[in-house]
Scaffold this motif. Sequence first.
Motif, mmCIF file in Angstrom:
data_model
loop_
_atom_site.group_PDB
_atom_site.id
_atom_site.type_symbol
_atom_site.label_atom_id
_atom_site.label_comp_id
_atom_site.label_asym_id
_atom_site.label_seq_id
_atom_site.Cartn_x
_atom_site.Cartn_y
_atom_site.Cartn_z
ATOM 1 N N ALA A 1 0.830 -1.205 0.000
ATOM 2 C CA ALA A 1 0.000 0.000 0.000
ATOM 3 C C ALA A 1 0.863 1.254 0.000
ATOM 4 C CB ALA A 1 -0.930 -0.012 1.209
ATOM 5 N N GLU A 2 1.974 1.214 0.770
ATOM 6 C CA GLU A 2 2.885 2.359 0.801
ATOM 7 C C GLU A 2 3.541 2.572 -0.562
ATOM 8 O OE1 GLU A 2 5.604 1.501 3.917
ATOM 9 O OE2 GLU A 2 4.261 2.177 5.528
ATOM 10 N N ALA A 3 3.938 1.482 -1.229
ATOM 11 C CA ALA A 3 4.553 1.591 -2.552
ATOM 12 C C ALA A 3 3.562 2.151 -3.570
ATOM 13 C CB ALA A 3 5.061 0.223 -3.010
ATOM 14 N N THR A 4 2.306 1.706 -3.504
ATOM 15 C CA THR A 4 1.276 2.210 -4.421
ATOM 16 C C THR A 4 1.026 3.696 -4.195
ATOM 17 O OG1 THR A 4 0.215 0.030 -4.490
ATOM 18 C CG2 THR A 4 -1.109 1.939 -5.179
ATOM 19 N N ALA A 5 0.965 4.090 -2.920
ATOM 20 C CA ALA A 5 0.737 5.501 -2.608
ATOM 21 C C ALA A 5 1.901 6.358 -3.095
ATOM 22 C CB ALA A 5 0.536 5.668 -1.101
ATOM 23 N N GLN A 6 3.141 5.856 -2.927
ATOM 24 C CA GLN A 6 4.311 6.599 -3.379
ATOM 25 C C GLN A 6 4.308 6.750 -4.904
ATOM 26 O OE1 GLN A 6 6.375 8.064 -1.399
ATOM 27 N NE2 GLN A 6 7.874 8.802 -2.884
ATOM 28 N N ARG A 7 3.953 5.676 -5.625
ATOM 29 C CA ARG A 7 3.903 5.732 -7.083
ATOM 30 C C ARG A 7 2.838 6.709 -7.565
ATOM 31 N NH1 ARG A 7 2.844 0.955 -7.710
ATOM 32 N NH2 ARG A 7 0.624 1.032 -8.235
ATOM 33 N N GLN A 8 1.667 6.680 -6.921
ATOM 34 C CA GLN A 8 0.606 7.605 -7.300
ATOM 35 C C GLN A 8 1.009 9.054 -7.027
ATOM 36 O OE1 GLN A 8 -2.786 6.189 -5.113
ATOM 37 N NE2 GLN A 8 -3.278 4.569 -6.600
ATOM 38 N N LEU A 9 1.747 9.268 -5.939
ATOM 39 C CA LEU A 9 2.209 10.618 -5.616
ATOM 40 C C LEU A 9 3.184 11.127 -6.676
ATOM 41 C CD1 LEU A 9 2.345 13.020 -3.680
ATOM 42 C CD2 LEU A 9 4.131 11.816 -2.414
#
Length: 228
Positions: free
Chosen positions: A49-57
């Motif tokens: 979830a953290e990796a997905t949020a970072q990519r979206q950011l």
Amino acid sequence: DGNIKKINVTISLQESAYGNARDMFAKYRAYKEKSQKTLEASTMALKAAEATAQRQLLEAQKRTKATATIQHRRKAHWWEKFHWFITSDNYLVLGGRDAQQNEMLVKRYLRPGDAYLHADVHGAASCILRAKRQRRTPGDGGVGGSSGKKTATTTTQVLPLSDQALREAGNFTICLSSAWTSRMVTSAWWVEPHQVSKTAPTGEYLTVGSFMVRGKKNFLPPSQLEMC
């Protein structure tokens, strides 16, 4: 003692004390392994979830940067609101898009030394060929006072219009008229700025974008309808 917590344990009467202890330990070990797997799965889900949020950011930041780049476009030049082009020998030619722009071109941008171009064809626009100007500072300025310093006056010289620029501007004028759609080969003409006037003959009225031309019209050779 009332402070001792009681735990209910289910035992099998068919098993010995050792057998019951063995079964209870096996259940404890299975529970512990299940808890460990649940914890590991939760940790992996959190990292994903953290990796997905970072990519979206990062993607959002790229989009914002791209939008900011588009917003910082160059400022349009004043002549780009008209029909315009640059001749092969670097003269600026302007043409009105409608009657209001025709009026604006003549009243605001037609200068001494320029050429006013038009054609005797329905829908022909008013066009102007802008003359080149050169600033000159005389090298031998006058002597001023007793100090002996030279003073120079900067003057602006209007350069003559070239025949090539007039022909290309005339072709441009024809292409902006109804001759383009009817594929009619005809010619444009040009006059000097002082020949163009908004003063109509007595009893007549000039509409917006229309002008009175007095004096000789200089007709250009007929040209093919070509635009780049």
